[in-house]
Design an enzyme around this catalytic site. Structure first.
Site, PDB file in Angstrom:
ATOM      1  N   ASP A   1      29.772 -10.358   5.406  1.00  0.00           N
ATOM      2  CA  ASP A   1      31.223 -10.156   5.472  1.00  0.00           C
ATOM      3  C   ASP A   1      31.830 -10.391   4.089  1.00  0.00           C
ATOM      4  OD1 ASP A   1      33.921 -10.284   5.976  1.00  0.00           O
ATOM      5  OD2 ASP A   1      33.795 -11.982   7.357  1.00  0.00           O
ATOM      6  N   ILE A   2      32.451  -9.371   3.540  1.00  0.00           N
ATOM      7  CA  ILE A   2      32.987  -9.458   2.174  1.00  0.00           C
ATOM      8  C   ILE A   2      34.122 -10.485   2.067  1.00  0.00           C
ATOM      9  CG2 ILE A   2      34.763  -7.633   2.363  1.00  0.00           C
ATOM     10  CD1 ILE A   2      33.730  -6.581  -0.376  1.00  0.00           C
TER      11      ILE A   2
ATOM     12  N   ASN B   1      43.535   2.511   3.030  1.00  0.00           N
ATOM     13  CA  ASN B   1      43.950   3.894   3.273  1.00  0.00           C
ATOM     14  C   ASN B   1      45.156   4.196   2.391  1.00  0.00           C
ATOM     15  OD1 ASN B   1      46.304   3.066   4.795  1.00  0.00           O
ATOM     16  ND2 ASN B   1      44.847   2.528   6.408  1.00  0.00           N
TER      17      ASN B   1
ATOM     18  N   VAL C   1      36.912  -2.773   7.300  1.00  0.00           N
ATOM     19  CA  VAL C   1      36.948  -3.820   6.277  1.00  0.00           C
ATOM     20  C   VAL C   1      38.400  -4.126   5.854  1.00  0.00           C
ATOM     21  CG1 VAL C   1      36.574  -2.291   4.268  1.00  0.00           C
ATOM     22  CG2 VAL C   1      35.754  -4.643   4.216  1.00  0.00           C
ATOM     23  N   ASP C   2      39.246  -3.119   5.889  1.00  0.00           N
ATOM     24  CA  ASP C   2      40.665  -3.285   5.556  1.00  0.00           C
ATOM     25  C   ASP C   2      41.319  -4.302   6.505  1.00  0.00           C
ATOM     26  OD1 ASP C   2      43.141  -2.789   4.433  1.00  0.00           O
ATOM     27  OD2 ASP C   2      43.336  -0.746   5.179  1.00  0.00           O
TER      28      ASP C   2
ATOM     29  N   SER D   1      34.148   4.341   2.294  1.00  0.00           N
ATOM     30  CA  SER D   1      34.116   5.639   3.007  1.00  0.00           C
ATOM     31  C   SER D   1      33.001   5.792   4.040  1.00  0.00           C
ATOM     32  CB  SER D   1      34.040   6.838   2.037  1.00  0.00           C
ATOM     33  OG  SER D   1      35.307   7.134   1.499  1.00  0.00           O
ATOM     34  N   THR D   2      32.108   4.804   4.169  1.00  0.00           N
ATOM     35  CA  THR D   2      30.969   5.005   5.083  1.00  0.00           C
ATOM     36  C   THR D   2      31.240   4.518   6.509  1.00  0.00           C
ATOM     37  OG1 THR D   2      29.850   2.901   4.629  1.00  0.00           O
ATOM     38  CG2 THR D   2      29.355   4.753   3.162  1.00  0.00           C
TER      39      THR D   2
HETATM   40  P1  ADP Z   1      36.360   3.705   5.385  1.00  0.00           P
HETATM   41  O1  ADP Z   1      37.644   4.097   6.049  1.00  0.00           O
HETATM   42  O2  ADP Z   1      36.451   3.731   3.872  1.00  0.00           O
HETATM   43  O3  ADP Z   1      35.182   4.436   5.932  1.00  0.00           O
HETATM   44  P2  ADP Z   1      35.667   1.295   6.916  1.00  0.00           P
HETATM   45  O4  ADP Z   1      36.311  -0.040   6.824  1.00  0.00           O
HETATM   46  O5  ADP Z   1      35.737   2.018   8.208  1.00  0.00           O
HETATM   47  O6  ADP Z   1      36.259   2.148   5.695  1.00  0.00           O
HETATM   48  O7  ADP Z   1      34.144   1.161   6.526  1.00  0.00           O
HETATM   49  C1  ADP Z   1      33.683   0.954   5.222  1.00  0.00           C
HETATM   50  C2  ADP Z   1      32.451   0.064   5.258  1.00  0.00           C
HETATM   51  O8  ADP Z   1      32.880  -1.293   5.414  1.00  0.00           O
HETATM   52  C3  ADP Z   1      31.506   0.331   6.434  1.00  0.00           C
HETATM   53  O9  ADP Z   1      30.183   0.448   5.915  1.00  0.00           O
HETATM   54  C4  ADP Z   1      31.641  -0.904   7.307  1.00  0.00           C
HETATM   55  O10 ADP Z   1      30.420  -1.215   7.950  1.00  0.00           O
HETATM   56  C5  ADP Z   1      32.010  -1.954   6.294  1.00  0.00           C
HETATM   57  N1  ADP Z   1      32.667  -3.173   6.798  1.00  0.00           N
HETATM   58  C6  ADP Z   1      33.405  -3.357   7.898  1.00  0.00           C
HETATM   59  N2  ADP Z   1      33.843  -4.642   7.968  1.00  0.00           N
HETATM   60  C7  ADP Z   1      33.367  -5.287   6.869  1.00  0.00           C
HETATM   61  C8  ADP Z   1      33.442  -6.618   6.363  1.00  0.00           C
HETATM   62  N3  ADP Z   1      34.103  -7.576   6.979  1.00  0.00           N
HETATM   63  N4  ADP Z   1      32.805  -6.885   5.174  1.00  0.00           N
HETATM   64  C9  ADP Z   1      32.131  -5.936   4.509  1.00  0.00           C
HETATM   65  N5  ADP Z   1      32.019  -4.667   4.934  1.00  0.00           N
HETATM   66  C10 ADP Z   1      32.617  -4.341   6.102  1.00  0.00           C
END
Ligand code: ADP
Length: 185
Positions: free
Chosen positions: A12-13, A26, A35-36, A128-129
């Site tokens: 988790d970042i 976004n 992640v946002d 973006s993934t």
């Molecule tokens: P996007 O809209 O750019 O695709 P997302 O948030 O849906 O953004 O996903 C981007 C990446 O972040 C995905 O690989 C997802 O698994 C990852 N992600 C989601 N939550 C977290 C977190 N708490 N820490 C790190 N990475 C995360």
């Protein structure tokens, strides 16, 4: 030549102690899922308030307030990180709509912004993934290549951490970076 260390973490970042943590935001800058959402929940409402202010200042930018490929920086409030860099990845539409250039621009502009602010360490999620649907293998290769290339222009950046939340991304980055990876949790 910049001898910055490239690191890989699965987890988790939001828990990282780092100068700049990158958010896959976004274009409205007003928070979202993935992640946002996790970053905004952990940082607290002050982060959204600063984003709202920046969005207002940038409301005339086409495709904005923060168009795909662009990046802005804020405080990090309740996070252990010092700053959040909000960058907006492209939505995957098959790869022929400029997606690679826009995704590369996210990584490049985020590093340039960190350098400009004198920040020495930056952590990236896999932009973006998630819901934006960029194929993980293509995104990972482009991210590593772009970061390595851009570090030549950012002598102040000593540490870049790729943070992978899911197992597939983690394995892709481990192969690309060819290194021993740590676990964040
Ligand atoms: P996007 O809209 O750019 O695709 P997302 O948030 O849906 O953004 O996903 C981007 C990446 O972040 C995905 O690989 C997802 O698994 C990852 N992600 C989601 N939550 C977290 C977190 N708490 N820490 C790190 N990475 C995360």
């Amino acid at each position: 030549m910049n001898m910055a260390k490239l690191e890989l973490i699965r987890g988790d970042i939001t828990v990282l102690e780092i100068d700049a943590l990158v958010n896959a935001a976004n274009s409205g800058l007003l928070g979202g899922g993935g992640v946002d959402g996790a970053i905004h929940r952990a940082a607290g409402p002050e982060l959204l308030a600063e984003c709202v202010k920046i969005a207002g200042e940038r409301r005339h930018i086409p495709g904005g307030p923060c168009p795909a490929g662009d990046a802005v920086i804020t405080g990090a409030y309740r996070l252990k990180a010092k700053h959040v860099i909000h960058t907006v990845g492209p939505v995957w539409r098959g790869g022929g709509q400029g997606e690679p250039e826009l995704l590369a621009s996210c990584y490049r502009k985020s590093l340039l912004l960190a350098e400009e602010k004198g920040l020495g360490s930056v952590a990236f999620p896999n932009i973006s993934t998630g819901v934006y649907g960029y194929p993980r293998d293509k995104a990972a290769a482009l991210a590593v290549e772009t970061v390595k290339k851009t570090l030549g222009e950012t002598p102040g950046i000593k540490r870049v951490v790729f943070v992978c939340f899911d197992g597939e991304n983690f394995r892709l980055y481990r192969n690309l970076l060819g290194l021993q990876a740590g676990q964040a949790f």
